[in-house]
Enzyme design. Structure first.
Site, PDB file in Angstrom:
ATOM      1  N   SER A 146      -2.609   4.157  11.813  1.00 12.42           N
ATOM      2  CA  SER A 146      -3.741   3.581  10.861  1.00 12.42           C
ATOM      3  C   SER A 146      -3.840   2.013  10.608  1.00 12.42           C
ATOM      4  CB  SER A 146      -3.762   4.361   9.572  1.00 12.42           C
ATOM      5  OG  SER A 146      -4.746   3.877   8.516  1.00 12.42           O
ATOM      6  N   TYR A 171       0.985   7.106   2.012  1.00 10.94           N
ATOM      7  CA  TYR A 171       0.280   7.046   3.097  1.00 10.94           C
ATOM      8  C   TYR A 171       0.589   5.737   3.951  1.00 10.94           C
ATOM      9  CZ  TYR A 171      -3.685   7.414   6.555  1.00 10.94           C
ATOM     10  OH  TYR A 171      -4.395   7.638   7.513  1.00 10.94           O
TER      11      TYR A 171
HETATM   12  C1  BGC Z   1      -7.799   6.910   6.490  1.00  8.05           C
HETATM   13  C2  BGC Z   1      -9.208   6.838   6.142  1.00  8.05           C
HETATM   14  C3  BGC Z   1      -9.693   5.644   5.799  1.00  8.05           C
HETATM   15  C4  BGC Z   1      -9.285   4.464   6.751  1.00  8.05           C
HETATM   16  C5  BGC Z   1      -9.749   3.335   6.367  1.00  8.05           C
HETATM   17  C6  BGC Z   1      -7.364   5.860   7.527  1.00  8.05           C
HETATM   18  O1  BGC Z   1      -6.075   5.721   8.026  1.00  8.05           O
HETATM   19  O2  BGC Z   1      -7.507   8.134   6.819  1.00  8.05           O
HETATM   20  O3  BGC Z   1      -9.323   7.806   5.158  1.00  8.05           O
HETATM   21  O4  BGC Z   1     -11.063   5.500   5.738  1.00  8.05           O
HETATM   22  O5  BGC Z   1      -7.833   4.669   6.969  1.00  8.05           O
HETATM   23  O6  BGC Z   1      -9.269   2.884   5.226  1.00  8.05           O
END
Ligand code: BGC
Length: 265
Positions: free
Chosen positions: A150, A163
């Site tokens: 991410s 996360y």
């Molecule tokens: C998340 C999303 C978020 C994006 C940007 C991703 O890793 O799962 O929920 O919109 O990051 O913040």
């Protein structure tokens, strides 16, 4: 427009493929000729529906239920996959959750299992899956592991400490694994999506004020589509990307580039 990637004959296991990015990646890989193992945990009906769409389109697919945060279930999943397709060429570690929004100082004892669950699914999950498939890939002396991280492998995210920590950890797991198995012909990569419109961030794109705040963070001025991630994923696992390993490829509309600085400073 979508790129034409050839994955004919490749056997690909995709975790968390009953919705969102995993679903798109499974469909894209199948359309490119791969045989698919479609992993799911809590939505068997959705998984079966996607599998039947893939079959109707002419590709081979099996669905496999497993909780990626459970090492025993991961072992069984990989065994089932290998029994069905005779080996494994591609693993996409896609399954993930972002968890409850909680500031660290507000995380009390009863919330610890939730924080732990985020780490277990997002970091232990890819580790368990990679560990199992490596046994086969090392024998074959080829294979690709693609970890879906991410932008939050790099951008801190208030309220989602578990996360962000897991994604940063997964990024380093990618690099370390790439170093360990590079000489065996195995590539390990991360693909870092930005804000892609899926169920995981519905609370944002469903809410006009939250959406406008989000779009201010994206120089491209829009959210991404799952298919745009699937296209990049297909390229990265294909032989066309044969010299790409150990790094993160961002597909984020330049979200990581401090777009708050588009004006002023
Ligand atoms: C998340 C999303 C978020 C994006 C940007 C991703 O890793 O799962 O929920 O919109 O990051 O913040």
């Amino acid at each position: 427009m979508s790129i034409n990637i050839d994955l004919k004959g490749k056997r690909a296991l995709i975790t968390g493929a009953s919705s969102g990015l995993g679903e798109s990646i499974a469909k894209k890989f199948a359309a490119a000729g791969a045989k698919i193992g479609l992993n799911y945990l809590s939505h068997p009906d959705a998984a079966e529906k996607i599998a039947s769409e893939i079959k109707t389109a002419g590709a081979d697919v099996i669905t496999i239920k497993a909780d990626v945060s459970d090492s025993g279930e991961v072992k069984d999943m990989v065994n089932t996959f290998v029994k069905a397709w005779g080996g494994i060429d591609i693993l996409v570690n896609n399954a993930g959750i972002d968890g409850k929004h909680l500031l660290i100082h507000d995380i009390h004892e009863p919330d610890i299992p939730e924080w732990e669950k985020v780490i277990k699914i997002n970091l232990f999950g890819p580790f368990y899956c990679a560990r199992e498939v490596l046994k086969y890939m090392m024998n074959q002396k080829k294979g690709v592991i693609l970890n879906i991280t991410s932008v939050h492998e790099r951008i801190p995210w208030s309220g989602y400490s578990g996360y962000a920590a897991a994604k940063a950890g997964l990024s380093m797991l990618t690099k370390t694994m790439a170093q360990e198995v590079g000489s065996l012909g195995i590539r390990v990569l991360s693909l870092a999506p930005g804000a892609i419109q899926t169920a995981i961030n519905r609370n944002v794109w469903d809410n006009p004020a939250a959406l406008s705040d989000l779009l201010n963070k994206i120089p491209l001025g829009r959210m991404g589509k799952p298919e745009e991630i699937a296209d990049v994923a297909a390229f990265l696992v294909s032989d066309s990307a044969s010299y790409v390993t150990g790094s993160t490829v961002f597909a984020d509309g330049a979200m990581i580039d401090y777009s708050n600085f588009t004006h002023g400073g």
